[in-house]
Design an enzyme around this catalytic site. Structure first.
Site, short mmCIF file in Angstrom:
data_model
loop_
_atom_site.label_atom_id
_atom_site.label_comp_id
_atom_site.label_asym_id
_atom_site.label_seq_id
_atom_site.Cartn_x
_atom_site.Cartn_y
_atom_site.Cartn_z
N HIS A 72 0.84 -1.20 0.00
CA HIS A 72 0.00 0.00 0.00
C HIS A 72 0.88 1.25 0.00
O HIS A 72 1.71 1.42 0.89
CB HIS A 72 -0.91 0.01 1.23
CG HIS A 72 -2.08 -0.91 1.12
ND1 HIS A 72 -3.30 -0.65 1.67
CD2 HIS A 72 -2.21 -2.09 0.47
CE1 HIS A 72 -4.14 -1.64 1.39
NE2 HIS A 72 -3.49 -2.54 0.67
N TYR A 200 -9.38 5.45 7.23
CA TYR A 200 -9.58 5.82 8.64
C TYR A 200 -10.61 6.95 8.63
O TYR A 200 -10.34 8.02 8.08
CB TYR A 200 -8.28 6.33 9.25
CG TYR A 200 -7.23 5.26 9.48
CD1 TYR A 200 -7.12 4.61 10.71
CD2 TYR A 200 -6.32 4.91 8.48
CE1 TYR A 200 -6.14 3.65 10.93
CE2 TYR A 200 -5.33 3.94 8.70
CZ TYR A 200 -5.26 3.31 9.93
OH TYR A 200 -4.29 2.36 10.15
N PRO A 292 -4.89 0.66 18.53
CA PRO A 292 -4.61 0.16 17.17
C PRO A 292 -4.62 1.23 16.06
O PRO A 292 -4.13 0.96 14.96
CB PRO A 292 -5.70 -0.89 16.94
CG PRO A 292 -6.73 -0.65 17.98
CD PRO A 292 -6.08 0.04 19.11
N LYS A 296 0.57 0.29 14.98
CA LYS A 296 1.96 0.27 15.46
C LYS A 296 2.32 -0.89 16.39
O LYS A 296 3.51 -1.09 16.67
CB LYS A 296 2.27 1.61 16.17
CG LYS A 296 2.40 2.78 15.23
CD LYS A 296 3.66 2.70 14.40
CE LYS A 296 3.58 3.46 13.11
NZ LYS A 296 3.68 2.66 11.89
N TYR A 384 3.63 6.57 9.75
CA TYR A 384 2.81 5.40 9.38
C TYR A 384 3.65 4.30 8.75
O TYR A 384 3.49 3.12 9.09
CB TYR A 384 1.67 5.82 8.44
CG TYR A 384 0.57 4.78 8.39
CD1 TYR A 384 -0.51 4.85 9.26
CD2 TYR A 384 0.63 3.71 7.51
CE1 TYR A 384 -1.50 3.88 9.25
CE2 TYR A 384 -0.34 2.73 7.49
CZ TYR A 384 -1.42 2.83 8.36
OH TYR A 384 -2.39 1.86 8.36
#
Ligand code: RFL
Ligand code: PHB
Length: 389
Positions: A72, A200, A292, A296, A384
Site C-alpha cells: 500500500h 480511517y 490500534p 503500530k 505510518y
C-alpha cells in the site's frame, strides 16, 4: 534442561526472536501458555512496516509474504466531509504491506518447526528465577509435571498479560498508562474490501476503519462503548453503523455479508520502563501497548526484536555487551514515538464522550492543517510507514 536464551511467549515477538537467534547458532527454548491453534486463531494486526517485512525476509519467512501481501502506497483519512489521501510513496519513498498477523505467525511457526526449534506449549505457572543473578532459570509446569530450564538470558515476549514484566521489582519498574473511554468492535467478513487502500474515518457517530486481508476478506472496525460486547451487535447493525461513518461514495459501494469473526478490543496506551532488568529483557506487548489506530503494535514489537537480536548476536559472536546494554534505551526511544503517533491518531479521529465544542474545533483545525499542509502529511506518512530502526 539448559539453553542459552529462554523465550517466554510464542506470539510474533517470541517466534521472530527465536528464529533470528537460532539462525545464528544461538540456542533457544520457547514456552507458550496456549496451543499453536489458539495462537493462530487470534485475529490481530494487518499492516506491516517495511522494517518488519525486511526482518521477516531475513528470518527466512518472506516468500509467502512477498507473493500474497499487498503493498500500500497511501491511505485515506476522512473527517466529516473532508477526505485526505496521504501518499506514502511521495513523502517517504516507502510503503506498508497488508498481510495478517495470523499469516506472519503461521509462517514463523512453519520456519521454527523446519529448524526443529524447541517449543513447549500449554505451559503453566511460568516463573523467572534469579533474573538479577549470573545464573537465571525459568520454571514451569506441563501436565502437572514441574520443569526447569537453566539459561544465560530470559526474554519476556509474553504480551500484556504475561508474567515477565511483573518479575521486575516495583521499585525499579515504572509504568505509564492512558486508557481511552471507548473500544473498537471489529469484524472479519468474506467480502471484497470497499476500497483498495485503508480508510480511517471520523464522523459525528464515531470512528470507523476499513481494512482488509485479501481480495475477498475484509476487516472493518467501528468505535464502540468500552463495555460493549460483540453479542450485542447483529451483523446488520454493524454494517449500518459502518455505512453511517464512512464517506458516502464508499458507503454506497460497500459489499456486506455474514461476519466470520467479531470481537471488541479496549484502547490503551501503556509503557513499562526499563525493558531490561539484569538478565531479563522484555519485547513487544509485554512492555508496551498502543491503541490500534496507526497500526503500530506488532511493528513496535518487531523493532524491539531487531535491537535485542542484534545485541544478543553481537554478544555471542564477540563477547561485547554494548548492544544488550543499550537495548532498553534504544527500544524505548522508538517505542515512545510510536506511542505518540498512535495517541495522536486516536485523539484526532475518535468521538470522545463529553467532548466539548472546543475539543471538536481542535480536531477540525488539525484536519484542516493536515489537508492543506504537505509537511503535515509527510509527518503522518513517515510515522505510518515506520520510523527508521
Ligand atoms: P502477543 O501477540 O500477545 O503474544 C504473547 C504470547 O505470550 C503468551 N503468553 C505466555 N506464554 C507463556 N507463559 C505465560 N505466562 C504467558 N502469558 C502470555 C500468549 O499466549 C501469547 O501467545 O504479543 P507479541 O508477540 O509481543 O505481539 C504483539 C502483537 O500481537 C500486537 O502488538 C498487535 O497485534 C497489535 N495490533 C496491531 N499491530 C500492528 O502493528 N498493526 C496492526 O494493524 C494492529 N492491529 C493489533 C491490531 C491488536 C489488536 N488486538 C486484538 C489487541 C488490531 C487488533 C484488533
Ligand atoms: C487491521 O487490518 O486489523 C488493522 C489495520 C490498521 C490498523 C489497525 C488494524 O490501524
Amino acid at each position: 534442561m539448559r539453553t542459552q536464551v529462554a523465550i517466554i511467549g510464542g506470539g510474533p515477538s517470541g517466534l521472530l526472536l527465536g528464529q533470528l537467534l537460532h539462525q545464528r547458532g544461538i540456542a533457544t527454548v520457547t514456552l507458550e501458555r496456549k496451543t499453536k491453534a489458539y495462537v493462530l486463531g487470534r485475529i490481530r494486526a494487518g499492516v506491516l512496516e517495511a522494517g518488519l517485512v525486511d526482518q521477516l525476509r531475513a528470518a527466512g519467512v518472506g516468500d509467502r509474504l512477498d507473493a500474497e501481501g499487498f503493498v500500500h502506497d497511501g491511505t485515506v483519512i476522512s473527517y466529516g466531509d473532508t477526505q485526505i489521501r496521504v501518499d506514502f510513496a511521495k513523502h517517504t519513498n516507502a510503503s506498508v504491506t497488508v498481510y495478517g498477523q495470523t499469516e506472519v505467525t503461521r509462517d514463523l511457526y512453519a520456519a521454527r518447526e523446519a529448524m526443529q526449534a524447541e517449543m513447549v506449549f500449554n505451559v503453566q505457572n511460568v516463573q523467572i528465577n534469579g533474573a538479577d543473578s549470573e545464573a537465571p532459570s525459568v520454571s514451569y509446569m506441563v501436565d502437572g509435571q514441574e520443569h526447569r530450564i537453566a539459561c544465560d538470558y530470559v526474554v519476556g515476549c509474553d504480551g500484556f498479560h504475561g508474567i515477565s514484566r511483573k518479575t521486575i521489582p516495583d521499585a525499579i519498574r515504572r509504568e505509564y498508562e492512558k486508557i481511552y473511554p471507548f473500544g473498537w468492535l471489529g469484524i472479519l467478513s468474506e467480502t471484497p474490501p470497499v476500497h483498495e487502500e485503508l480508510i480511517y474515518a471520523s464522523s459525528e457517530a464515531g470512528f470507523a476503519l476499513c481494512s482488509m486481508r485479501n481480495e475477498n476478506l475484509s476487516r472493518y472496525y467501528i468505535q464502540c462503548a468500552l463495555d460493549d460486547s460483540p453479542d450485542r451487535w447483529t451483523d446488520d447493525a454493524f454494517w449500518a453503523a459502518l455505512r453511517e461513518r464512512i464517506p458516502q461514495e464508499y458507503a454506497a459501494r460497500l459489499v456486506t455479508g455474514p461476519s466470520i469473526e467479531k470481537s471488541v478490543v479496549p484502547l490503551r496506551s501503556f509503557v513499562s520502563e526499563p525493558m531490561r532488568w539484569g538478565r531479563l529483557f522484555l519485547c513487544g506487548d509485554a512492555a508496551h501497548i498502543v491503541p490500534p489506530t496507526g497500526a503500530k503494535g506488532l511493528n513496535t514489537a518487531a523493532s524491539d526484536v531487531h535491537y535485542l537480536s542484534q545485541g544478543l548476536i553481537q554478544l555471542y559472536d564477540t563477547g561485547e555487551t554494548q548492544g544488550i546494554d543499550t537495548y532498553s534505551q534504544k527500544a524505548l526511544a522508538r517505542v515512545w514515538k510510536a506511542e505518540r503517533f498512535s495517541w495522536w491518531m486516536t485523539s484526532l479521529l475518535h468521538h470522545f464522550p463529553g467532548q466539548t465544542d472546543f475539543d471538536l474545533r481542535m480536531q477540525q483545525a488539525e484536519v484542516d492543517f493536515l489537508q492543506s499542509n504537505t509537511h503535515a502529511q509527510a509527518v503522518l506518512a513517515q510515522n505510518y510507514v515506520g520510523l527508521p530502526y
